[in-house]
Design a protein around this motif. Structure first.
Motif, PDB file in Angstrom:
ATOM      1  N   TYR A  79     -18.771   3.686   2.086  1.00  0.00           N
ATOM      2  CA  TYR A  79     -19.913   4.534   2.444  1.00  0.00           C
ATOM      3  C   TYR A  79     -21.085   3.672   2.905  1.00  0.00           C
ATOM      4  O   TYR A  79     -21.734   3.946   3.913  1.00  0.00           O
ATOM      5  CB  TYR A  79     -20.293   5.376   1.211  1.00  0.00           C
ATOM      6  CG  TYR A  79     -21.399   6.372   1.449  1.00  0.00           C
ATOM      7  CD1 TYR A  79     -21.244   7.416   2.342  1.00  0.00           C
ATOM      8  CD2 TYR A  79     -22.610   6.266   0.756  1.00  0.00           C
ATOM      9  CE1 TYR A  79     -22.262   8.332   2.557  1.00  0.00           C
ATOM     10  CE2 TYR A  79     -23.634   7.181   0.967  1.00  0.00           C
ATOM     11  CZ  TYR A  79     -23.452   8.208   1.869  1.00  0.00           C
ATOM     12  OH  TYR A  79     -24.460   9.106   2.081  1.00  0.00           O
ATOM     13  N   ARG A 102     -20.431   2.269   6.441  1.00  0.00           N
ATOM     14  CA  ARG A 102     -20.540   3.279   7.497  1.00  0.00           C
ATOM     15  C   ARG A 102     -21.999   3.681   7.729  1.00  0.00           C
ATOM     16  O   ARG A 102     -22.427   3.885   8.859  1.00  0.00           O
ATOM     17  CB  ARG A 102     -19.672   4.496   7.176  1.00  0.00           C
ATOM     18  CG  ARG A 102     -18.193   4.189   7.352  1.00  0.00           C
ATOM     19  CD  ARG A 102     -17.324   5.404   7.178  1.00  0.00           C
ATOM     20  NE  ARG A 102     -15.919   5.060   7.343  1.00  0.00           N
ATOM     21  CZ  ARG A 102     -15.266   5.129   8.503  1.00  0.00           C
ATOM     22  NH1 ARG A 102     -15.890   5.524   9.592  1.00  0.00           N
ATOM     23  NH2 ARG A 102     -13.991   4.804   8.575  1.00  0.00           N
ATOM     24  N   LYS A 103     -22.764   3.771   6.659  1.00  0.00           N
ATOM     25  CA  LYS A 103     -24.193   4.100   6.809  1.00  0.00           C
ATOM     26  C   LYS A 103     -24.930   3.015   7.583  1.00  0.00           C
ATOM     27  O   LYS A 103     -25.978   3.274   8.176  1.00  0.00           O
ATOM     28  CB  LYS A 103     -24.843   4.275   5.424  1.00  0.00           C
ATOM     29  CG  LYS A 103     -24.384   5.530   4.714  1.00  0.00           C
ATOM     30  CD  LYS A 103     -25.481   6.535   4.494  1.00  0.00           C
ATOM     31  CE  LYS A 103     -26.476   6.078   3.459  1.00  0.00           C
ATOM     32  NZ  LYS A 103     -27.412   7.129   3.102  1.00  0.00           N
ATOM     33  N   THR A 129     -15.115   3.214  -2.913  1.00  0.00           N
ATOM     34  CA  THR A 129     -15.649   4.303  -2.085  1.00  0.00           C
ATOM     35  C   THR A 129     -17.093   4.005  -1.699  1.00  0.00           C
ATOM     36  O   THR A 129     -17.521   4.221  -0.556  1.00  0.00           O
ATOM     37  CB  THR A 129     -15.582   5.642  -2.874  1.00  0.00           C
ATOM     38  OG1 THR A 129     -14.248   5.810  -3.317  1.00  0.00           O
ATOM     39  CG2 THR A 129     -15.999   6.819  -2.030  1.00  0.00           C
ATOM     40  N   GLU A 130     -17.850   3.493  -2.665  1.00  0.00           N
ATOM     41  CA  GLU A 130     -19.257   3.159  -2.428  1.00  0.00           C
ATOM     42  C   GLU A 130     -19.375   2.084  -1.336  1.00  0.00           C
ATOM     43  O   GLU A 130     -20.270   2.136  -0.493  1.00  0.00           O
ATOM     44  CB  GLU A 130     -19.856   2.651  -3.750  1.00  0.00           C
ATOM     45  CG  GLU A 130     -21.340   2.517  -3.765  1.00  0.00           C
ATOM     46  CD  GLU A 130     -22.096   3.822  -3.551  1.00  0.00           C
ATOM     47  OE1 GLU A 130     -21.638   4.870  -4.026  1.00  0.00           O
ATOM     48  OE2 GLU A 130     -23.163   3.761  -2.888  1.00  0.00           O
TER      49      GLU A 130
END
Ligand code: GLY
Ligand code: MN
Ligand code: MN
Length: 355
Positions: free
Chosen positions: A171, A174-175, A167-168
């Motif tokens: 994220y 996408r950031k 998940t990290e």
């Protein structure tokens, strides 16, 4: 221009008109990234077929050498219109992409039209050689992936689950402006790392385990791909030896990459080293693959490939050793093939890291 390259190729075998259905190939030829589009490359003109949802967008990006054809209820009617304009009674097709169902429908609706598969994956072959613009995007995607490795080495610790880490990763990408991961990240701890394409789960990462992370991002449609194998808190003696063997095998392959080498020979460089170290049975996948709009594209680096690498191909080099019930090690980097050798595009350290 990709379309001019394709036209030259089609001309050699007189394979006009041809219907391009593979959306990645359509993106490559036109820049279009919607979910419904078809390209017909004819002797006279090029046609882009899509429905009303994409009309304005497609028209805004299509070059003057394409005519937009609005797709009504039936795709075959639009194709008929293009064939009529070309005065053609044959249609060449991308057999790697068209489903049997689509083929049967077209066959029924396009009566009197001879449908022939293209002799080779024309566009996919052209895509093997990257343009300067593509290389620029892939370098930026590689950099973001390296930055993600740095981020993970600071963040990951025993007690987190594999899914926490996956998940990290998503994220982080996408950031950094990516549309997402280039594939479902592989976060495999302990025995899970013995499976080359493991699916991460709720398993907690434990001290003393290896942690294999295979991940990539999609940036402007292009994909990165990198694997690092870390160790949590300490290193098992056997896996330590295996790590060194994989690292050496990868380095030997990196040293051998150069325009002109066959994919078979390159694959053999790493495979022989692993076999000579006694782990031949524990490495059963290919050495790597081309990388671009698809995560896996031509060329395939495997035992039986006679294709010669060329300048400006982007490939992965990813040998591994997998031991059931213990774990596994894979090290994967993205590489730009040059006339004299290669540029390793991903720069993350390949030294054994304990976190
Ligand atoms: N992640 C898939 C691969 O490395 O080929
Ligand atoms: Mn990978
Ligand atoms: Mn790969």
């Amino acid at each position: 221009m990709p379309i001019s390259k394709l036209k030259r190729k089609l001309k050699e075998k007189d394979e006009f008109p041809c219907l391009i259905t593979d959306l990645k190939n359509i993106k490559y030829l036109t820049g279009f990234s919607g979910s419904n589009g078809y390209v017909i490359v004819g002797k006279k003109k090029n046609y882009f077929i899509s429905d009303s949802r994409y009309e304005l967008y497609a028209k805004s990006i299509l070059k003057k050498n394409f005519r937009f054809v609005l797709q009504g209820d039936s795709l075959s009617e639009s194709i008929k219109e293009c064939l009529k304009e070309e005065g053609a009674k044959t249609l060449f097709l991308e057999s790697h992409d068209l489903s049997l169902q689509q083929f049967l429908i077209l066959k029924k609706k396009l009566r009197g039209v001879k449908m022939v598969p293209l002799e080779e994956d024309c566009v996919n072959s052209i895509r093997m050689i990257k343009t300067d613009d593509e290389i620029d995007i892939l370098r930026r995607a590689a950099k973001i992936t390296d930055d993600c490795v740095t981020h993970l080495t600071k963040l990951v610790k025993a007690g987190m689950t594999e899914l926490d880490v996956a998940t990290e990763i998503e994220y982080f990408y996408r950031k950094r402006g990516c549309s997402g991961c280039s594939f479902d990240s592989i976060v495999a701890s302990g025995p899970g790392a013995a499976m080359p394409h493991y699916m991460p789960g709720k398993k907690k990462i434990k001290k003393g385990e290896c942690l294999l992370i295979d991940m990539g991002c999609t940036l402007e449609g292009y994909n990165s791909d990198l694997t690092r194998t870390f160790f949590i808190d300490s290193v098992d003696v056997k896996l330590n030896g295996i790590y060194n063997t994989v690292k050496e095998a990868q380095q030997m392959a990196l040293d051998a990459v150069k325009a002109g080498i066959t994919t078979r020979k390159l694959d053999g460089v790493a495979r022989n080293h692993i076999a000579e170290s006694g782990y031949g049975d524990c490495y059963n996948h290919g050495l790597g693959h081309g990388l671009g709009l698809d995560v896996h594209e031509l060329p395939a680096l495997k035992r039986d490939g006679d294709l010669k690498l060329k300048n400006n191909m982007v490939i992965t080099i990813e040998p591994g050793i997998y031991i059931p019930d213990l774990g596994g090690v894979r090290i994967e980097d993205m590489v730009l093939v040059t006339r004299t050798g290669c540029e390793v595009m991903t720069k993350s350290s390949r030294e054994l890291i304990v976190i």
